[in-house]
Each structure stands twice: as structure tokens, then as C-alpha cells.
Design an enzyme around this catalytic site. Structure first.
Site, PDB file in Angstrom:
ATOM      1  N   TYR A 115      39.033  54.004  35.772  1.00 26.14           N
ATOM      2  CA  TYR A 115      38.111  53.491  36.792  1.00 26.14           C
ATOM      3  C   TYR A 115      38.738  52.292  37.509  1.00 26.14           C
ATOM      4  O   TYR A 115      38.727  52.208  38.741  1.00 26.14           O
ATOM      5  CB  TYR A 115      36.749  53.089  36.178  1.00 26.14           C
ATOM      6  CG  TYR A 115      35.836  52.492  37.231  1.00 26.14           C
ATOM      7  CD1 TYR A 115      35.245  53.303  38.206  1.00 26.14           C
ATOM      8  CD2 TYR A 115      35.632  51.112  37.310  1.00 26.14           C
ATOM      9  CE1 TYR A 115      34.454  52.745  39.213  1.00 26.14           C
ATOM     10  CE2 TYR A 115      34.850  50.558  38.310  1.00 26.14           C
ATOM     11  CZ  TYR A 115      34.263  51.377  39.254  1.00 26.14           C
ATOM     12  OH  TYR A 115      33.508  50.826  40.257  1.00 26.14           O
TER      13      TYR A 115
ATOM     14  N   ARG B  51      33.119  39.173  33.601  1.00 17.31           N
ATOM     15  CA  ARG B  51      32.251  38.101  34.105  1.00 17.31           C
ATOM     16  C   ARG B  51      30.900  38.613  34.597  1.00 17.31           C
ATOM     17  O   ARG B  51      29.871  37.976  34.403  1.00 17.31           O
ATOM     18  CB  ARG B  51      32.969  37.364  35.237  1.00 17.31           C
ATOM     19  CG  ARG B  51      32.220  36.123  35.708  1.00 17.31           C
ATOM     20  CD  ARG B  51      32.671  35.670  37.082  1.00 17.31           C
ATOM     21  NE  ARG B  51      32.403  36.696  38.083  1.00 17.31           N
ATOM     22  CZ  ARG B  51      32.829  36.644  39.334  1.00 17.31           C
ATOM     23  NH1 ARG B  51      33.572  35.637  39.741  1.00 17.31           N
ATOM     24  NH2 ARG B  51      32.535  37.612  40.188  1.00 17.31           N
TER      25      ARG B  51
ATOM     26  N   ARG C 131      23.800  48.890  36.390  1.00 17.87           N
ATOM     27  CA  ARG C 131      25.113  49.483  36.152  1.00 17.87           C
ATOM     28  C   ARG C 131      25.804  48.742  35.025  1.00 17.87           C
ATOM     29  O   ARG C 131      25.365  47.662  34.603  1.00 17.87           O
ATOM     30  CB  ARG C 131      26.032  49.382  37.378  1.00 17.87           C
ATOM     31  CG  ARG C 131      25.332  49.095  38.675  1.00 17.87           C
ATOM     32  CD  ARG C 131      26.285  49.083  39.801  1.00 17.87           C
ATOM     33  NE  ARG C 131      26.936  47.790  39.978  1.00 17.87           N
ATOM     34  CZ  ARG C 131      27.857  47.585  40.900  1.00 17.87           C
ATOM     35  NH1 ARG C 131      28.250  48.579  41.678  1.00 17.87           N
ATOM     36  NH2 ARG C 131      28.395  46.402  41.039  1.00 17.87           N
TER      37      ARG C 131
ATOM     38  N   PHE D 231      48.866  34.983  49.130  1.00 19.30           N
ATOM     39  CA  PHE D 231      47.850  36.038  49.163  1.00 19.30           C
ATOM     40  C   PHE D 231      47.758  36.760  47.808  1.00 19.30           C
ATOM     41  O   PHE D 231      46.657  37.062  47.327  1.00 19.30           O
ATOM     42  CB  PHE D 231      48.191  37.018  50.296  1.00 19.30           C
ATOM     43  CG  PHE D 231      47.454  38.318  50.238  1.00 19.30           C
ATOM     44  CD1 PHE D 231      46.097  38.363  50.537  1.00 19.30           C
ATOM     45  CD2 PHE D 231      48.098  39.490  49.886  1.00 19.30           C
ATOM     46  CE1 PHE D 231      45.401  39.561  50.474  1.00 19.30           C
ATOM     47  CE2 PHE D 231      47.413  40.686  49.825  1.00 19.30           C
ATOM     48  CZ  PHE D 231      46.063  40.721  50.119  1.00 19.30           C
TER      49      PHE D 231
HETATM   50  C1  PS7 Z   1      42.878  45.132  50.662  1.00 16.78           C
HETATM   51  C2  PS7 Z   1      42.970  42.639  50.169  1.00 16.78           C
HETATM   52  C3  PS7 Z   1      48.055  41.813  45.499  1.00 16.78           C
HETATM   53  C4  PS7 Z   1      49.507  43.679  44.526  1.00 16.78           C
HETATM   54  C5  PS7 Z   1      36.949  45.666  48.832  1.00 16.78           C
HETATM   55  C6  PS7 Z   1      43.353  42.593  45.739  1.00 16.78           C
HETATM   56  C7  PS7 Z   1      35.273  45.986  44.931  1.00 16.78           C
HETATM   57  C8  PS7 Z   1      38.519  42.916  42.221  1.00 16.78           C
HETATM   58  O1  PS7 Z   1      32.295  44.395  44.172  1.00 16.78           O
HETATM   59  O2  PS7 Z   1      34.650  41.356  46.002  1.00 16.78           O
HETATM   60  O3  PS7 Z   1      31.807  41.969  44.663  1.00 16.78           O
HETATM   61  O4  PS7 Z   1      32.226  42.728  42.315  1.00 16.78           O
HETATM   62  O5  PS7 Z   1      34.426  40.264  43.766  1.00 16.78           O
HETATM   63  C9  PS7 Z   1      41.268  43.987  49.090  1.00 16.78           C
HETATM   64  C10 PS7 Z   1      47.169  43.515  43.879  1.00 16.78           C
HETATM   65  C11 PS7 Z   1      38.324  46.869  47.139  1.00 16.78           C
HETATM   66  C12 PS7 Z   1      42.445  44.144  44.014  1.00 16.78           C
HETATM   67  C13 PS7 Z   1      37.606  45.971  44.061  1.00 16.78           C
HETATM   68  C14 PS7 Z   1      40.425  45.172  48.897  1.00 16.78           C
HETATM   69  C15 PS7 Z   1      45.796  43.025  43.905  1.00 16.78           C
HETATM   70  C16 PS7 Z   1      37.264  47.855  46.888  1.00 16.78           C
HETATM   71  C17 PS7 Z   1      41.070  43.691  44.235  1.00 16.78           C
HETATM   72  C18 PS7 Z   1      39.243  44.752  48.076  1.00 16.78           C
HETATM   73  C19 PS7 Z   1      44.861  44.145  44.343  1.00 16.78           C
HETATM   74  C20 PS7 Z   1      36.914  47.971  45.390  1.00 16.78           C
HETATM   75  C21 PS7 Z   1      37.265  42.515  45.092  1.00 16.78           C
HETATM   76  C22 PS7 Z   1      40.060  44.472  43.386  1.00 16.78           C
HETATM   77  O6  PS7 Z   1      36.357  41.836  44.169  1.00 16.78           O
HETATM   78  O7  PS7 Z   1      34.078  42.753  43.987  1.00 16.78           O
HETATM   79  C23 PS7 Z   1      42.324  43.935  49.941  1.00 16.78           C
HETATM   80  C24 PS7 Z   1      48.183  43.011  44.612  1.00 16.78           C
HETATM   81  C25 PS7 Z   1      38.172  45.831  47.987  1.00 16.78           C
HETATM   82  C26 PS7 Z   1      43.490  43.639  44.663  1.00 16.78           C
HETATM   83  C27 PS7 Z   1      36.628  46.623  44.751  1.00 16.78           C
HETATM   84  C28 PS7 Z   1      37.550  44.551  43.744  1.00 16.78           C
HETATM   85  C29 PS7 Z   1      38.044  43.605  44.624  1.00 16.78           C
HETATM   86  C30 PS7 Z   1      38.671  43.840  43.386  1.00 16.78           C
HETATM   87  P1  PS7 Z   1      32.522  42.980  43.779  1.00 16.78           P
HETATM   88  P2  PS7 Z   1      34.842  41.473  44.536  1.00 16.78           P
HETATM   89 MN    MN Z   2      31.659  42.811  40.131  1.00 14.33          MN
HETATM   90 MN    MN Z   3      31.769  48.815  43.502  1.00 11.60          MN
HETATM   91 MN    MN Z   4      31.219  45.716  44.931  1.00 13.39          MN
HETATM   92 MN    MN Z   5      31.734  39.859  43.801  1.00 15.16          MN
END
Ligand code: PS7
Ligand code: MN
Ligand code: MN
Ligand code: MN
Ligand code: MN
Ligand code: MN
Length: 355
Positions: free
Chosen positions: A152, A200, A210, A273
């Protein structure tokens, strides 16, 4: 308020940066500082995935409706216009679905290779999310084994790491070896962030109906996951803490890969970043470790701590120092009575050696 003060070359681009600010606290700041070569591509990548996640998170949509929407989502990127206003009014990021046309307009102006990377990840993530949407009759979705937990997290975060790495290597901002290792290091970058978020958000996610804590782990400590927030007895709290601590132990296994990954990012704006979310994650893991508040409320690192972390994480040695310090905190907070005491000691020792 949304306003194009001439900083952006189109109204749609200005509106996309406005939506970025609306939907993320931490990502907006680091994305805006990226080099022009990747700034718009990564901003659009974020908004597209934010839109997909808003569909995944929307508990007002039936699964019969949601599953095909997730599976077909990447096809929308081939259209000139598409938007969706079927999300409930309480869905916090629904703006990106309502105004998806602006995202499409900027997406089509990106280099074709960047468009392809974004579309491929959107396809695989949407299909992965769909696999984890359970039928209405199970009114609680959940993750069974540790293998399912990793899968997942691969779909919702490991794939983001893969896509970002492809973009950075394509732009020659990161070492090409990062795309030649089967994406194991970028996978760890994503899984470390996602697992920290899942540990968290225990209480908040349960409140939303969920849960993502894997049963293979929590079943060692309780018969029913919600008991940790409902049962206020000291025995139940002790088991809850042991469970949190095993989840933290599991997440710590990604740290060495993350540090290696960061050592191979050359461009300073890309380094920030990538590094800032990781240092926030290790600070959060140290905060949740052995912390009973996690069972009852959403804990967050303090504003002042966040500021200091960002200042210190501009260089690789600064990042290593931050990791060392939080790993030491975790090690010191572990107690002999914890069933994973020895394993915590081993992994903390390995990370400290590695630093
Ligand atoms: C393309 C920057 C840097 C190699 C929207 C960044 C939600 C933890 O849902 O917003 O509020 O609990 O707190 C970001 C690796 C993904 C993983 C994943 C796209 C790092 C859709 C972030 C972010 C790879 C699915 C945001 C994974 O947390 O979540 C870009 C390198 C999105 C990264 C989701 C979560 C991100 C997450 P929620 P949050
Ligand atoms: Mn979350
Ligand atoms: Mn989600
Ligand atoms: Mn979300
Ligand atoms: Mn969040
Ligand atoms: Mn398809």
C-alpha cells in the site's frame, strides 16, 4: 486570495500555484524554491496526485463509483478538459478536482518526457489505490500483513519517489545511479514518509473510519485496533505503546537508504525539496515513539522545531546530524521492558554507525 501579479506566464499557471498553497503546508514552500527546469513539473505532479488522493479519501463516494474513477484517472490527462465536483463539500482539497482544467492546461505545456513520467505514476498509483478500496459491507478498510502494508505504501508514496527520481535524473539534478537500482532507495524515501504519517495519524484515521496499521503487527498487542483509543486502562495503554514502538522500529529500517539517496542529489534546490520532508519525518518518529498521546489525539512537531530543522537541513552533513540526534533520542527513550528493546538498539546502532 488568488491574484496573478505578472509573476506567472499564464492565468492557469498562477491558479495552479494558488491551489498548491491551498492544499499543502510544507510541500508548497519547497516546491516554489525549485529550479525553473523542474518547478512547474513537480508542482503539477503534486496537484495531480493530490486530486487522485482526494478521490481515494472521499468517504461519501460509493466504492462502485470510486474504484473506476481511480483506475481511469490517468486517462483524464489526455483530455483538454476534465473536472469533478462530486466530492462532498467537506472534502478539504476538493478545489483541485473542481479546477482540474487549470492543471490540465499547464500539464500539456510541460516537456513530453515529464508528462509521460507523471502519467505513468498516476496510472500505477490509481490502480494500486483501487486495489485497497474495500467493499461497502466491510465498513472499515484495513491492511492485513506487513507485506500488504509495504505494498500500500509503495502505491501511495514509493511510486511518488520513483517519479520524482526520474524527473530529477532526467533534468540532470540527481545521480543517474538512482534510476539503476530498481528504485530501492527512492522507494525507501517514500515509505519512510508514508509510514511515519500512518503511525502519527492513528487516531485521526480511525475517526474517519479508516486504518492503515497492519494487523500482523497490532494483533500481537490487541484483538481490536480501536481498543487503544477506547480502553483507558493502563494495561491497554502499555500494549498500545508497544505497538507504536514496533511500527517505529519497522519505519527505521528505511533510514539508511534515505541517507544514501540524499547523498546522491546534486542540485541544492532538489536537495532541500527531498531532505526537508525526511528530517520532519525523523523528528515526528522521535515524537511518536513511546508517546501515549498518539493513541488519543493527533500529535505534531512544534513550529519552532520545524523552523530550526529547515535551517539546519540545507547541507548533507546537517541532515546527517539531525538524523543522528533523533535516532539517539529514540534509543534513549526505549525501555528494557519493551518487547522490541533489543531490536531498537540494533537498528539505532546501525544507523549511528552509518552516519
Ligand atoms: C509529487 C511532491 C523525494 C524521492 C499528494 C514526497 C497522500 C506522505 O493524505 O499530505 O494528508 O495524510 O500529509 C508529492 C521521495 C501523493 C512522498 C501520499 C505528492 C518522497 C498522493 C509523499 C504527494 C516521495 C498520496 C503527502 C507521500 O502527505 O497526506 C509530490 C523522494 C501526494 C514523497 C499521498 C502522502 C504524501 C505522502 P495525508 P500528506
Ligand atoms: Mn495521513
Ligand atoms: Mn489517501
Ligand atoms: Mn490524504
Ligand atoms: Mn495530512
Ligand atoms: Mn488504463
Amino acid at each position: 486570495v488568488h491574484e496573478n501579479d505578472g509573476k506567472y506566464k499564464s492565468e492557469e499557471l498562477a491558479y495552479c500555484y494558488y491551489m498548491l498553497g491551498c492544499t499543502s503546508r510544507s510541500f508548497a514552500a519547497v516546491i516554489k524554491e525549485l529550479e525553473p527546469e523542474l518547478r512547474d513539473a513537480i508542482m503539477i505532479f503534486y496537484l495531480v496526485l493530490r486530486a487522485l488522493d482526494t478521490v481515494e479519501d472521499d468517504m461519501t463516494l460509493s466504492s462502485d463509483f470510486k474504484v473506476p474513477l481511480l483506475r481511469e484517472f490517468h486517462h483524464n490527462l489526455k483530455l483538454k478538459e476534465w473536472s469533478f465536483d462530486g466530492s462532498g463539500p467537506n472534502e478539504k482539497d476538493r478545489i483541485v478536482l473542481v479546477h482540474f482544467n487549470s492543471i490540465l492546461s499547464v500539464y500539456h505545456s510541460l516537456k513530453p518526457i515529464y508528462q509521460d513520467i507523471i502519467k505513468d505514476i498516476t496510472d500505477r498509483m490509481g490502480n494500486g489505490m483501487a486495489d485497497y478500496i474495500l467493499d461497502e459491507e466491510f465498513n472499515m478498510n484495513g491492511v492485513a500483513t506487513i507485506k500488504d502494508y509495504d505494498l500500500y505504501c509503495h502505491y501511495v508514496a514509493g511510486l511518488v519517489g520513483e517519479g520524482l527520481t526520474k524527473l530529477m535524473v532526467e533534468a540532470e539534478f540527481a545521480d543517474a545511479s538512482l534510476t539503476k537500482d530498481g528504485f530501492v532507495k527512492s522507494e525507501s524515501m517514500g515509505l519512510f514518509l508514508q509510514k511515519t504519517n500512518i503511525i502519527r495519524d492513528y487516531e485521526e484515521d480511525l475517526r474517519d473510519g479508516r486504518s492503515f496499521w497492519p494487523k500482523e503487527i497490532w494483533s500481537k498487542y490487541t484483538d481490536s485496533l480501536p481498543s487503544f483509543r477506547e480502553d483507558k486502562s493502563p494495561e491497554s495503554e502499555k500494549k498500545g505503546l508497544e505497538c507504536i514502538n514496533e511500527l517505529v522500529l519497522n519505519a527505521l529500517h528505511h533510514v539508511k537508504d534515505c541517507l544514501t539517496f540524499l547523498s546522491l542529489v546534486n542540485d541544492p534546490s532538489c536537495f532541500n525539496f527531498c531532505a526537508i520532508p525526511q528530517v520532519m519525518a525523523i523528528a515526528t518518529l522521535a515524537l511518536v515513539y513511546n508517546n501515549p498521546k498518539v493513541l488519543r489525539q493527533n500529535v505534531k512537531i512544534r513550529k519552532g522545531t520545524t523552523c530550526n530543522l529547515i535551517l539546519k537541513s540545507r547541507t548533507f552533513p546537517g541532515v546527517v546530524e539531525i538524523f543522528r540526534s533523533y535516532v539517539r533520542d529514540i534509543h534513549h527513550n526505549s525501555s528494557v521492558s519493551d518487547p522490541n528493546y533489543l531490536k531498537i538498539g540494533i537498528i539505532c546502532g546501525e544507523i549511528e554507525q552509518f552516519c
